[in-house]
Design a protein around this motif. Sequence first.
Motif, PDB file in Angstrom:
ATOM      1  N   ASP A 368       0.907  -1.157   0.000  1.00 32.30           N
ATOM      2  CA  ASP A 368       0.000   0.000   0.000  1.00 32.30           C
ATOM      3  C   ASP A 368       0.946   1.208   0.000  1.00 32.30           C
ATOM      4  O   ASP A 368       1.704   1.418   0.941  1.00 32.30           O
ATOM      5  CB  ASP A 368      -0.855  -0.067   1.275  1.00 32.30           C
ATOM      6  CG  ASP A 368      -1.733   1.142   1.491  1.00 32.30           C
ATOM      7  OD1 ASP A 368      -1.316   2.274   1.187  1.00 32.30           O
ATOM      8  OD2 ASP A 368      -2.838   0.968   2.010  1.00 32.30           O
ATOM      9  N   ILE A 369       0.957   1.979  -1.087  1.00 29.93           N
ATOM     10  CA  ILE A 369       1.810   3.160  -1.174  1.00 29.93           C
ATOM     11  C   ILE A 369       0.902   4.379  -1.187  1.00 29.93           C
ATOM     12  O   ILE A 369      -0.038   4.448  -1.998  1.00 29.93           O
ATOM     13  CB  ILE A 369       2.649   3.140  -2.464  1.00 29.93           C
ATOM     14  CG1 ILE A 369       3.523   1.875  -2.524  1.00 29.93           C
ATOM     15  CG2 ILE A 369       3.504   4.407  -2.565  1.00 29.93           C
ATOM     16  CD1 ILE A 369       4.666   1.838  -1.541  1.00 29.93           C
ATOM     17  N   SER A 370       1.175   5.353  -0.317  1.00 33.80           N
ATOM     18  CA  SER A 370       0.328   6.532  -0.243  1.00 33.80           C
ATOM     19  C   SER A 370       1.148   7.755   0.121  1.00 33.80           C
ATOM     20  O   SER A 370       2.329   7.662   0.449  1.00 33.80           O
ATOM     21  CB  SER A 370      -0.775   6.326   0.802  1.00 33.80           C
ATOM     22  OG  SER A 370      -0.208   6.146   2.079  1.00 33.80           O
ATOM     23  N   ASN A 371       0.491   8.932   0.049  1.00 35.16           N
ATOM     24  CA  ASN A 371       1.172  10.173   0.407  1.00 35.16           C
ATOM     25  C   ASN A 371       1.362  10.259   1.913  1.00 35.16           C
ATOM     26  O   ASN A 371       0.513   9.860   2.685  1.00 35.16           O
ATOM     27  CB  ASN A 371       0.354  11.376  -0.071  1.00 35.16           C
ATOM     28  CG  ASN A 371      -1.084  11.330   0.445  1.00 35.16           C
ATOM     29  OD1 ASN A 371      -1.863  10.431   0.118  1.00 35.16           O
ATOM     30  ND2 ASN A 371      -1.431  12.292   1.273  1.00 35.16           N
ATOM     31  N   ASN A 372       2.532  10.806   2.294  1.00 39.79           N
ATOM     32  CA  ASN A 372       2.867  11.045   3.695  1.00 39.79           C
ATOM     33  C   ASN A 372       2.135  12.243   4.262  1.00 39.79           C
ATOM     34  O   ASN A 372       1.736  12.276   5.396  1.00 39.79           O
ATOM     35  CB  ASN A 372       4.356  11.437   3.776  1.00 39.79           C
ATOM     36  CG  ASN A 372       5.185  10.347   4.356  1.00 39.79           C
ATOM     37  OD1 ASN A 372       4.684   9.436   4.980  1.00 39.79           O
ATOM     38  ND2 ASN A 372       6.483  10.457   4.154  1.00 39.79           N
ATOM     39  N   ASP A 373       2.043  13.279   3.452  1.00 37.03           N
ATOM     40  CA  ASP A 373       1.632  14.589   3.956  1.00 37.03           C
ATOM     41  C   ASP A 373       0.132  14.788   3.892  1.00 37.03           C
ATOM     42  O   ASP A 373      -0.564  14.167   3.099  1.00 37.03           O
ATOM     43  CB  ASP A 373       2.329  15.695   3.139  1.00 37.03           C
ATOM     44  CG  ASP A 373       3.840  15.523   3.157  1.00 37.03           C
ATOM     45  OD1 ASP A 373       4.474  15.671   2.095  1.00 37.03           O
ATOM     46  OD2 ASP A 373       4.384  15.214   4.242  1.00 37.03           O
ATOM     47  N   ARG A 374      -0.335  15.712   4.770  1.00 40.08           N
ATOM     48  CA  ARG A 374      -1.772  16.000   4.812  1.00 40.08           C
ATOM     49  C   ARG A 374      -2.026  17.493   4.800  1.00 40.08           C
ATOM     50  O   ARG A 374      -3.036  17.952   4.254  1.00 40.08           O
ATOM     51  CB  ARG A 374      -2.405  15.451   6.114  1.00 40.08           C
ATOM     52  CG  ARG A 374      -2.154  13.980   6.376  1.00 40.08           C
ATOM     53  CD  ARG A 374      -3.264  13.080   5.866  1.00 40.08           C
ATOM     54  NE  ARG A 374      -2.974  11.699   6.247  1.00 40.08           N
ATOM     55  CZ  ARG A 374      -2.230  10.860   5.512  1.00 40.08           C
ATOM     56  NH1 ARG A 374      -1.721  11.246   4.350  1.00 40.08           N
ATOM     57  NH2 ARG A 374      -1.983   9.626   5.954  1.00 40.08           N
ATOM     58  N   LEU A 375      -1.131  18.266   5.423  1.00 35.64           N
ATOM     59  CA  LEU A 375      -1.381  19.676   5.703  1.00 35.64           C
ATOM     60  C   LEU A 375      -0.321  20.528   5.021  1.00 35.64           C
ATOM     61  O   LEU A 375       0.859  20.202   5.031  1.00 35.64           O
ATOM     62  CB  LEU A 375      -1.325  19.874   7.232  1.00 35.64           C
ATOM     63  CG  LEU A 375      -1.393  21.278   7.821  1.00 35.64           C
ATOM     64  CD1 LEU A 375      -2.735  21.932   7.540  1.00 35.64           C
ATOM     65  CD2 LEU A 375      -1.151  21.202   9.327  1.00 35.64           C
ATOM     66  N   GLY A 376      -0.778  21.640   4.432  1.00 33.90           N
ATOM     67  CA  GLY A 376       0.171  22.547   3.808  1.00 33.90           C
ATOM     68  C   GLY A 376       0.225  22.415   2.301  1.00 33.90           C
ATOM     69  O   GLY A 376       0.757  23.272   1.608  1.00 33.90           O
TER      70      GLY A 376
END
Lengths: 417, 381
Positions: A368-376
């Motif tokens: 499962d590969i996904s983005n680390n970031d959420r904010l900014g």
Amino acid sequence: MAFSFTRMMSSRNTATLLASLGAGTMATCYLMTDSNILSAEERRKLYPPSADFPDLRRHNNCMAHALTPAIYGKLRDQVTPNNWTLDQCIQTGVDNPGHPFIKTVGMVAGDEESYKVFADLFDPVIKDRHNGYDPKTMKHPTDLDASKITNGVFDEKYVLSSRVRTGRSIRGLSLPPCCSRSERREVERVTVQALAGLKGDLAGHYYSLGDMTEKEQQQLIDDHFLFDKPVSPLLTCAFMARDWPDGRGLWHNNEKTFLIWVNEEDHTRVISMEKGGNMKRVFERFCRGLQQVEKLIQERGWEFMWNEHLGYILTCPSNLGTGLRAGVHVRLAKLSKDPRFGKILDNMRLQKRGTGGVDTATTGDTFDISNNDRLGKSEVELVQLLVDGVNYLIDCEKRLERGQDIKIPAPIAQFRK
Amino acid sequence: MPFGNTHNALKMKYASSEEYPDLSQHNNHMAKILTPAIYERLRSKQTPSGFTLDDVIQTGIDNPGHPFIMTVGCVAGDEETYEVFKELLDPIIEDRHGGYKPTDKHKTDLNPNNLKGGDDLDPNYVLSSRVRTGRSIRGFCLPPHCSRGERRAVEKMSVEALDSLSGDLKGKYYALKNMTDAEQQQLIDDHFLFDKPVSPLLLASGMARDWPDGRGIWHNDTKTFLVWVNEEDHLRVISMQKGGNMKEVFNRFCTGLTKIETLFKDKGTSFMWNGHLGYVLTCPSNLGTGLRAGVHVKIPNMSKHAKFEEVLKRLRLQKRGTGGVDTAAVGGTFDISNADRLGFSEVELVQMVVDGVKLLVEMEKKLEKGQSIDGIMPTQK
């Protein structure tokens, strides 16, 4: 009679007793009454914040690194308009010193106002978790225009499924750690009413966790849709599992590509998914669905919790901003065994998880590969990062298959200086 | 949770019917007794320290039922809980404790000389004997509700009292968070170490907060007298030894408890106690004596007998697995203990165990020889 006499006698002794325990000279004033019974107010004065400061010496989470006696002393006796306290925010971090795979946040919000009332603690935690993002000075961009995504269809020899999730909170109602049963039921009512207004490929059906039939339950399990009572202590220690399964449920469209969880870890979790590699279509449906749901709740006078610094407000600070996790299940047999795999992921701001979700390890060569970031960064930016990243990983895999070498890409800029 | 009333006032803006829990799947004492009318009357109340009705019942809402036992489904956050919420707790107490009425008086008897016999249970069958109870320190909130500061104060006071015990009661305290690996292993080998609760019955009531802060184990040098600090109650006091000399176990139990109580009184406090509920503990099931006297006894034949449950019922005894309340029995060895806690004195309850276990062993011996036990069936106590 004798009983109350004993209590009177022991109250004076209790003052001496508690004073000797270092509970403060305030003790004597408050106990010189007939009653040995302390009110909450008196108790608070008797035990200064230093007596209550948690022992975080063995802890490794963002809250434990940010909390100081000074901050605790300043905030312990504050309450939000919903009477939520700092101790209630941090209880999960006190009870869970660390997690084997990830550095946890260690605190939750009980309501929208938590982020403001307890900003002295939330802000450094947010900064730590979100690569230096400073809520006081920085603004978070929101962009749900899926048409901007390029190269968003992956090679299906490698990508087995694509998924985007986020969360939304209903302004004016407390969050899962804090909400009463009636508030939770209200969240359910508001959400289900709105979802009933979805049409076309988004038309669907709600299944209340408490009311579903055995047959419905089995179908939802087979579809991998059913969520269960949380067992992770990260969630149970944050009071999120109270009254289960009251007010909880699942909504999904008839095509089973758009799914909403009600009152699990957030008021709502919104998921768009399908088999195969068409992330562009998944994201398009995601944006369309979210915008329609927002319109439907607004028609009834409700809105989502959002502000320009923190973006969408969710229970866990790790999900602020976009609350977005866009990911794929992808086969990377050769690349996953390459020692550079971790660094490649890091530089592209991606993370790997097992195919069972956040608390699992990988099995075989499917990740499962996904983005680390959420904010900014906005939703569009994050999904594009994921798309570019996965395309790069697939390219690396193909190269390794052909016996060619691969390169570690340059790191993507973050906020940290 | 400590200090606050956790938004009790805010809930009042919703109608009582909107807040009322869904107990349709539930089978515990609280779910049996609670009605919308009681909920409506009590939901605006709180104890002086801020414990609310929802705090009392949360564990019962979150735990619909238990496979082996009918659970209580509510807890107290402080001594005053039993008064402020008596409209709910009195009927629960009556239901749980065999008809004990709000007007009944409970007698305390910790004089071990009043126990008859008990020193001659057959050690070929009775592997070990144990008596436990709990004590709460007046003036402090109970484990579901206490703050870290209060919990630490309870620990400090308790350790000071225990450190002044002497003779065969002299011992040492092991704080859970400070113990070395070697100490931990020893306590595990001795079967003394208690771990962070995993039972959802306890977790849902907030008792495991801040673990292991303020928790610890004290035991005497001979390992026959053990005190748990800040687990499910402020103090759990345990006297135990291998074999069947329950009299000796009870002697030590009473002596130790009385000494500890005196030490607390010297410091100007006391245990939570009143003439109606006896010793006040976190769970309503442990009111009165809070006493569980039991043995591990080998009764493979008796336990398979059709009348086993009936015999236990008549003797006012209960069976558990040898791992404690949440386990099943293994290999014919059972934990047999008194079923009652309130309405009988300590001496009376231990007497029931002593007499009852003696009879069970007698029955086991008869069944081994292929004889009938019909002739020695007991009457209902």
